[in-house]
Design a protein around this motif. Sequence first.
Motif, short mmCIF file in Angstrom:
data_model
loop_
_atom_site.label_atom_id
_atom_site.label_comp_id
_atom_site.label_asym_id
_atom_site.label_seq_id
_atom_site.Cartn_x
_atom_site.Cartn_y
_atom_site.Cartn_z
N VAL A 111 0.85 -1.19 0.00
CA VAL A 111 0.00 0.00 0.00
C VAL A 111 0.89 1.24 0.00
N ALA A 112 0.67 2.13 -0.97
CA ALA A 112 1.49 3.33 -1.09
C ALA A 112 1.17 4.33 0.03
N ASP A 113 -0.09 4.52 0.32
CA ASP A 113 -0.52 5.50 1.32
C ASP A 113 -1.58 4.86 2.21
N ILE A 114 -1.19 4.46 3.42
CA ILE A 114 -2.11 3.78 4.33
C ILE A 114 -3.29 4.68 4.69
N SER A 115 -3.02 5.94 5.01
CA SER A 115 -4.08 6.85 5.44
C SER A 115 -5.14 7.02 4.36
N GLN A 116 -4.68 7.19 3.11
CA GLN A 116 -5.63 7.36 2.02
C GLN A 116 -6.45 6.09 1.80
N THR A 117 -5.78 4.95 1.89
CA THR A 117 -6.49 3.68 1.72
C THR A 117 -7.55 3.49 2.80
N LEU A 118 -7.21 3.83 4.05
CA LEU A 118 -8.18 3.71 5.13
C LEU A 118 -9.38 4.64 4.91
N SER A 119 -9.11 5.84 4.41
CA SER A 119 -10.20 6.78 4.13
C SER A 119 -11.13 6.23 3.06
N GLU A 120 -10.54 5.64 2.01
CA GLU A 120 -11.36 5.07 0.93
C GLU A 120 -12.18 3.89 1.44
N LEU A 121 -11.59 3.08 2.32
CA LEU A 121 -12.32 1.94 2.87
C LEU A 121 -13.46 2.40 3.79
N GLN A 122 -13.25 3.48 4.50
CA GLN A 122 -14.31 4.00 5.37
C GLN A 122 -15.52 4.47 4.56
N ALA A 123 -15.26 4.91 3.34
CA ALA A 123 -16.36 5.34 2.48
C ALA A 123 -17.15 4.15 1.94
N ILE A 124 -16.52 2.98 1.95
CA ILE A 124 -17.17 1.78 1.40
C ILE A 124 -17.80 0.94 2.50
N LEU A 125 -17.07 0.81 3.64
CA LEU A 125 -17.50 -0.08 4.72
C LEU A 125 -17.80 0.71 5.98
N ASN A 126 -18.50 0.06 6.89
CA ASN A 126 -18.76 0.63 8.20
C ASN A 126 -17.61 0.23 9.12
N ILE A 127 -16.62 1.11 9.23
CA ILE A 127 -15.42 0.84 10.03
C ILE A 127 -15.45 1.74 11.26
N SER A 128 -15.48 1.13 12.43
CA SER A 128 -15.56 1.90 13.67
C SER A 128 -14.19 2.40 14.10
N GLU A 129 -14.19 3.31 15.07
CA GLU A 129 -12.93 3.81 15.60
C GLU A 129 -12.16 2.71 16.33
N ASP A 130 -12.90 1.77 16.95
CA ASP A 130 -12.23 0.64 17.59
C ASP A 130 -11.48 -0.20 16.56
N ASP A 131 -12.10 -0.40 15.37
CA ASP A 131 -11.44 -1.15 14.31
C ASP A 131 -10.15 -0.45 13.89
N LEU A 132 -10.23 0.87 13.74
CA LEU A 132 -9.05 1.64 13.32
C LEU A 132 -7.97 1.62 14.39
N ASP A 133 -8.37 1.74 15.65
CA ASP A 133 -7.38 1.73 16.73
C ASP A 133 -6.67 0.38 16.81
N ARG A 134 -7.44 -0.71 16.67
CA ARG A 134 -6.82 -2.04 16.70
C ARG A 134 -5.87 -2.22 15.52
N PHE A 135 -6.28 -1.73 14.34
CA PHE A 135 -5.43 -1.87 13.15
C PHE A 135 -4.12 -1.10 13.33
N ARG A 136 -4.22 0.13 13.81
CA ARG A 136 -3.00 0.94 13.98
C ARG A 136 -2.09 0.33 15.04
N GLY A 137 -2.70 -0.26 16.09
CA GLY A 137 -1.89 -0.92 17.10
C GLY A 137 -1.14 -2.12 16.53
N ARG A 138 -1.81 -2.93 15.72
CA ARG A 138 -1.17 -4.10 15.12
C ARG A 138 -0.14 -3.69 14.08
#
Length: 630
Positions: A94-121
Amino acid sequence: MPWGEFKDTVAERRIFQHRTLVALMLLFVMMGVLMARMYYLQVIQHDTYTTLSDKNRVQVQSVAPTRGLVYDRNNVLLAENRPVFNVTIVPERVADISQTLSELQAILNISEDDLDRFRGRLLEPRRPFQEIPLRYDLTEQEIASMAVHRHTLPGVEVNAELVRYYPYSELTSHALGYVGRINRDELQRIDPVNYAGTNYIGKSGIERFYEQALHGKVGYQHVETNARGRTLRVLERENPVPGEDIRLHLDIRLQKLAHDLLDGRRGAIVAIEPKTGGVLALASVPGFDANLFVTGIGVEAYRELNESLDKPLFNRALRGQYPPGSTIKPMLAIAALDSGSTNRERTVWDPGYFQLKPTGRRFRDWKRGGHGWVNLKDAVEQSCDIYFYDVGVRMGVDVMHDYLTRFGFGEETSLDISGALPGIVPSREWKRAHRNEPWYPGDSVNMSIGQGFNLATPLQLATGTAVLANRGVWNQPRLLSDVLGDHDFEEGLFGAARDDIILTDPDTWTFGIKAMEAVMHGTKGTARAAARKAPYRMAGKTGTAQVFSLAEGEEYDEEEVRIRLRDHALFIGFAPVEDPVIAVAVIVENGGSGSGTAAPVARAMFDAWLLGFPAPDEPVLVKSDPGAGE
């Protein structure tokens, strides 16, 4: 002179021929160099560059084994694996993680808990090109949306995987435990080869204890990928070895009945098969949904569980350390007889209190007016504290400590039930180490009725009861019945067995059991109401444990504290007396009396096991009287 005389055609021809020869030689040399280089690359370095080329096209992927299943004694599935679709990201692609996460949030219902767990991992140590999960258990609509946008999201995949699922989640959460994502500490201690491709590991209970057998052995596959890293086809595959399926002694019907009998009241019930040590029921109420922890519980959900006043995450059956109260009187009666501290005929006058000295402190009996003259059998049947005060002083702490530890108190005696606490059987050395005080006769008085410094878990109470039912024969409690299929399960996993209890007079066992039988069927037995109209004979002992807990200056709800400062209700017993097949320990926190609250619960457990379980739609009703005697 004519112009031709100045032109030397022979010399020019000679120069041309030399130049041509040099050019041809240079041409042949260059061609030779090219041919040598081609030979070096194509022949000598063939294997090297083929490997490098294949690395761009062919990758070796680990294939996680299927986790073994868990069944109860009747082959009812308690822990299975169900397929779910997850969104994962390979950061290296992935070239730009932040941009990819933003695009996925527009497609899926991604909670803040999901994002926090992902960033931690993302910050944790991991294997290169390892997929990091972002969202679990996609719906069909979300899977379709990802399929439409897949070409615009390099490094993002929708993968199907088998995830642990517990059909009886709350009923079995404390007995089975649960699996969860592998964390940083676990990553340092596990086998990196065998756990390549595995995301989950046993965190507690049976899932953790038998992790080696349940996990299996990793497999591998060579896959061909395109320039974007997507898999095109599988070239070669070595299948993983699935984990072993295991069967437990646990009976889910009895487990459910135990939860129903507690009916939301805080407490625990442990049932053991004396002849095998198999744990038939291990209930701690309230429980929790173990499925929440498999893929990662949200912060709010975990906070709600962790801060609940009823402590659903706390395993009362294994880690709840309570004063055992009068439930240890049958064991101490046997200790008193075997040590010669008393005999069957000796009587003690019970005026309702006991004094070490004529002017000393009065230790009260639970029955205000006392029991009058009582012998040892009467003392067990009627739960006479005064007799045990007297005999406790006669035995002393050393004798009581010796015999109680033989029954498994003060030690962790289970074979595969991880996390159990040992409780406390106090001794002179223990008090000196923990209180920096000597042992006083008054301490022996309190110890003789299971109060004072004594602490025991429901599992220990059930274990000691099973040993008594077996007349001293030890079968250490265990959940595992057998491992299904062909396997190379480690022998000697559990260590050495405990020594049986050998008494000077074997008939002492008969006396102790008869005294417990009188508790249930005697005319003055403290639990005679619970045994009324039973078509079989049972043995038991009631008990209460005093409660006091309130920090200085702590704010509290008056009615809530009034309830939570009631005595705990306890009961131990086994049935049938002639050939025991079930031993039970019950504790109902703040339940009042053991005879009025805990004994009827145990009777319902005996009835179900010996006479048949109630129909699934039949309500479980237990008449309790918290105000009854001990």
